[in-house]
Design a protein around this motif. Structure first.
Motif, short mmCIF file in Angstrom:
data_model
loop_
_atom_site.label_atom_id
_atom_site.label_comp_id
_atom_site.label_asym_id
_atom_site.label_seq_id
_atom_site.Cartn_x
_atom_site.Cartn_y
_atom_site.Cartn_z
N ASP A 1 0.86 -1.18 0.00
CA ASP A 1 0.00 0.00 0.00
C ASP A 1 0.90 1.23 0.00
OD1 ASP A 1 -1.87 2.15 0.82
OD2 ASP A 1 -3.24 0.49 1.18
N ASP A 2 0.55 2.22 -0.80
CA ASP A 2 1.37 3.42 -0.87
C ASP A 2 1.14 4.36 0.32
OD1 ASP A 2 -1.22 3.83 -2.11
OD2 ASP A 2 -0.50 5.80 -2.75
N GLU A 3 0.07 4.17 1.04
CA GLU A 3 -0.19 4.99 2.22
C GLU A 3 0.50 4.36 3.43
OE1 GLU A 3 -4.13 6.57 2.88
OE2 GLU A 3 -4.68 5.97 0.82
N ASP A 4 1.53 5.06 3.91
CA ASP A 4 2.36 4.55 5.00
C ASP A 4 1.53 4.18 6.22
OD1 ASP A 4 4.95 3.96 6.20
OD2 ASP A 4 4.56 5.74 7.43
N ARG A 5 0.57 5.02 6.57
CA ARG A 5 -0.25 4.79 7.77
C ARG A 5 -1.03 3.49 7.65
NH1 ARG A 5 -5.41 5.76 8.88
NH2 ARG A 5 -5.76 6.89 6.94
N ILE A 6 -1.64 3.26 6.51
CA ILE A 6 -2.43 2.04 6.30
C ILE A 6 -1.52 0.81 6.27
CG2 ILE A 6 -3.87 0.80 4.63
CD1 ILE A 6 -5.11 3.53 3.94
N ARG A 7 -0.44 0.89 5.52
CA ARG A 7 0.51 -0.23 5.41
C ARG A 7 1.05 -0.61 6.79
NH1 ARG A 7 3.68 2.23 2.14
NH2 ARG A 7 5.21 2.86 3.67
N THR A 8 1.42 0.39 7.56
CA THR A 8 1.97 0.14 8.90
C THR A 8 0.92 -0.44 9.84
OG1 THR A 8 3.58 1.91 8.60
CG2 THR A 8 3.13 1.23 10.86
N MET A 9 -0.29 0.12 9.81
CA MET A 9 -1.35 -0.35 10.70
C MET A 9 -1.68 -1.82 10.41
SD MET A 9 -5.17 1.25 11.31
CE MET A 9 -5.50 1.29 9.56
N ILE A 10 -1.83 -2.16 9.14
CA ILE A 10 -2.13 -3.55 8.78
C ILE A 10 -0.96 -4.46 9.16
CG2 ILE A 10 -2.50 -5.13 6.84
CD1 ILE A 10 -4.10 -2.83 5.50
N GLY A 11 0.25 -4.01 8.85
CA GLY A 11 1.43 -4.80 9.17
C GLY A 11 1.58 -5.07 10.65
N GLU A 12 1.38 -4.04 11.47
CA GLU A 12 1.50 -4.22 12.92
C GLU A 12 0.43 -5.16 13.45
OE1 GLU A 12 1.50 -0.24 14.49
OE2 GLU A 12 3.63 0.06 13.99
N HIS A 13 -0.78 -5.01 12.95
CA HIS A 13 -1.86 -5.88 13.43
C HIS A 13 -1.59 -7.34 13.08
CE1 HIS A 13 -5.87 -6.92 14.80
NE2 HIS A 13 -5.95 -7.71 13.75
N LEU A 14 -1.22 -7.61 11.84
CA LEU A 14 -0.96 -8.99 11.43
C LEU A 14 0.29 -9.56 12.11
CD1 LEU A 14 -2.06 -8.85 7.70
CD2 LEU A 14 -3.31 -9.80 9.65
N ASP A 15 1.26 -8.70 12.39
CA ASP A 15 2.44 -9.12 13.15
C ASP A 15 2.02 -9.56 14.56
OD1 ASP A 15 5.46 -9.24 13.51
OD2 ASP A 15 4.90 -7.81 15.09
N GLU A 16 1.13 -8.80 15.18
CA GLU A 16 0.62 -9.16 16.51
C GLU A 16 -0.16 -10.47 16.48
OE1 GLU A 16 -1.61 -5.80 17.87
OE2 GLU A 16 0.18 -4.53 18.02
N CYS A 17 -0.71 -10.82 15.32
CA CYS A 17 -1.43 -12.10 15.17
C CYS A 17 -0.46 -13.26 14.98
CB CYS A 17 -2.37 -12.04 13.96
SG CYS A 17 -3.75 -10.91 14.17
N GLY A 18 0.83 -12.96 14.86
CA GLY A 18 1.83 -14.01 14.74
C GLY A 18 2.33 -14.27 13.33
#
Length: 133
Positions: free
Chosen positions: A13-30
């Motif tokens: 995703d070109d929007e840093d905020r969206i890319r980071t938010m999704i990435g952090e959430h899925l990282d927290e899911c393992g």
């Protein structure tokens, strides 16, 4: 129990905020998470990281490829990769949504995305982990 252990997800995703938010959430899911800011960089990642099991991509991004074009090229290199497309724009998404395994209309909640990811991965039984309930 459902976990993301052993499964790698590429988020584009070109929007840093969206890319980071999704990435952090899925990282927290393992899940192991890789990030790309456009489809051109994501295509390089698909070539460099054969462990990618799932791609989650936006449609509209700067660069030579949009999300659908990227997925079509990724399938050539990695026919088994699972894909989710997300977009707030529906015109092209309506005509090309069949390119991806799943389509998510923005905005959506992280819980909704997480459930879609688990549902898709469970149906395909990919990665090092079997996603059992």
């Amino acid at each position: 129990m459902i976990t993301g252990y052993g499964i790698t997800i590429l988020i584009v995703d070109d929007e840093d905020r969206i890319r980071t938010m999704i990435g952090e959430h899925l990282d927290e899911c393992g899940f192991k998470v890789l990030l790309a800011c456009n489809a051109d960089d994501a295509l390089l990642a698909v070539n460099d990281f054969p462990e990618i099991d799932l791609v989650i991509t936006d449609v509209k991004m700067p660069g030579t490829l949009n999300g659908f074009d990227f997925i079509e090229r990724a399938y050539v290199r990695r026919p088994g990769v699972q894909t989710i497309v997300m977009s707030g724009f529906t015109e092209e998404a309506e005509t090309r949504r069949h390119v991806a395994h799943r389509f998510l209309k923005k905005p959506f909640t992280m819980t909704f995305l997480e459930n879609e990811v688990y549902d898709l991965l469970k149906s395909k039984r990919i990665g090092a982990n079997t996603l059992d309930n």
